[in-house]
Design an enzyme around this catalytic site. Structure first.
Site, PDB file in Angstrom:
ATOM      1  N   LYS A 269      10.940  13.221   2.473  1.00  0.00           N
ATOM      2  CA  LYS A 269       9.684  12.949   2.457  1.00  0.00           C
ATOM      3  C   LYS A 269       9.317  12.885   0.854  1.00  0.00           C
ATOM      4  CE  LYS A 269       6.770  13.436   5.997  1.00  0.00           C
ATOM      5  NZ  LYS A 269       5.856  12.404   6.239  1.00  0.00           N
ATOM      6  N   ILE A 270       8.332  11.854   0.957  1.00  0.00           N
ATOM      7  CA  ILE A 270       7.896  11.810  -0.806  1.00  0.00           C
ATOM      8  C   ILE A 270       6.916  12.994  -1.113  1.00  0.00           C
ATOM      9  CG2 ILE A 270       6.356  10.214  -2.115  1.00  0.00           C
ATOM     10  CD1 ILE A 270       7.255   7.907  -0.294  1.00  0.00           C
TER      11      ILE A 270
ATOM     12  N   HIS B  84      19.953  10.217  -5.620  1.00  0.00           N
ATOM     13  CA  HIS B  84      19.774   8.876  -4.695  1.00  0.00           C
ATOM     14  C   HIS B  84      21.142   8.304  -4.591  1.00  0.00           C
ATOM     15  CE1 HIS B  84      17.382   5.643  -2.888  1.00  0.00           C
ATOM     16  NE2 HIS B  84      18.185   4.848  -3.800  1.00  0.00           N
TER      17      HIS B  84
END
Ligand code: GRF
Length: 220
Positions: free
Chosen positions: A95-96, A113
Site C-alpha cells: 500500500k502507498i 523495490h
C-alpha cells in the site's frame, strides 16, 4: 551482536521473506537492530506468522478501517511512535503510505523495490523487466518520499536476466539479492552511516557510492 541496537518497525503485506531475512541477520549477529513492531495492512499476511513465531509484537492496521488516508496515517504514526522504532522498513508493504506518515518520519522510512530504479516503478517490476526484454535488472533500497518509488537510492544490486528465465525464476533470483542487501542497508543505518543531503544518499565509509554489484556478476 554487541553495541547499540537500532529499534525498527517492519511493514508487511504478504509472505514476509524480507522480514525473515532481517530476523535471520539479527540472529546471526550480522545486524545490530531490534524489531520493535511488525505492522501489516492484511490480517492474513503470512509475515504475521513469522512475527508470532519470533515473539515480535505486531499490529494489523488496514487502511480500509479508516475514514480517510489521513486518519490511517495518524494510526500508523502513533503505532510506530509508541513502539520506539527509529527506522521504518517497508518490506513488501503493498500500500502507498500516507503523506502525513512520510512527513512524520522524514528520511527514516525505507523501501525495497524489485528493479533497478528509476526503471520499472510500481507493481510487478520483475514482470515489467522480463516483458521489456532487458538483460540486467535487480533491486533497489531507497528512502521513501511522497512520489512512488522515486526517493533517494541507498543501495542497488544487479541481477542478469538469463536465457531460460521465466518471470518466476527471475523474481526468485532478484529476491535472493533483496535478502542480501536489505539487512546490509539497515546495518548502515544502525551504524549511523546513512546521510541524506540534497536528495541524494551518501553511505559514510562505503567502498562504493551504493552497493552496485552482485558478486555473481564478477564471474561473467
Ligand atoms: C519483494 O519482491 C519486494 O521487493 C516487493 O514485494 C516483495 C515482498 O516479498 N516490494 P516478501 O513479502 O518480503 O516475501
Amino acid at each position: 551482536m554487541e553495541g547499540k541496537k537500532l529499534p525498527i518497525a517492519v511493514f508487511v503485506s504478504g509472505k514476509g521473506t524480507n522480514l525473515q531475512s532481517i530476523i535471520d541477520a539479527i540472529e546471526e549477529g550480522k545486524l545490530s537492530a531490534e524489531i520493535k513492531l511488525v505492522v501489516s495492512n492484511r490480517s492474513k499476511a503470512y509475515a504475521l506468522e513469522r512475527s508470532k513465531r519470533q515473539g515480535i509484537p505486531y499490529k494489523v492496521i488496514p487502511s480500509k478501517s479508516f475514514k480517510n488516508e489521513q486518519e490511517w496515517g495518524e494510526e500508523l504514526i502513533s503505532a510506530v511512535k509508541s513502539s520506539g522504532a527509529k527506522l521504518v522498513v517497508l518490506a513488501g508493504f503493498m500500500k502507498i503510505v500516507p503523506t502525513n506518515f512520510i512527513e512524520a518520519f522524514k528520511n527514516r522510512i525505507i523501501n525495497i523495490h524489485p528493479s533497478i530504479l528509476p526503471s520499472f516503478k510500481g507493481l510487478d517490476a520483475q514482470g515489467q523487466a522480463y516483458r521489456y526484454g532487458v538483460t540486467l535488472t535487480g533491486c533497489t533500497v531507497h528512502i521513501v518520499t511522497p512520489e512512488l518509488d522515486a526517493g533517494p537510492v541507498i543501495a542497488q544490486a544487479v541481477v542478469p536476466v538469463l536465457p531460460n528465465d521465466t518471470e518466476e525464476t527471475l523474481a526468485q533470483r532478484i529476491l535472493k539479492h533483496e535478502h542480501r542487501i536489505y539487512p546490509q542497508v539497515i546495518q548502515w543505518f544502525s551504524e549511523g552511516r546513512v546521510v541524506v543531503e540534497n536528495g541524494k544518499v551518501t553511505v559514510l565509509g562505503a567502498r562504493y557510492g551504493t552497493l552496485p554489484f552482485n558478486p555473481e556478476l564478477e564471474k561473467f
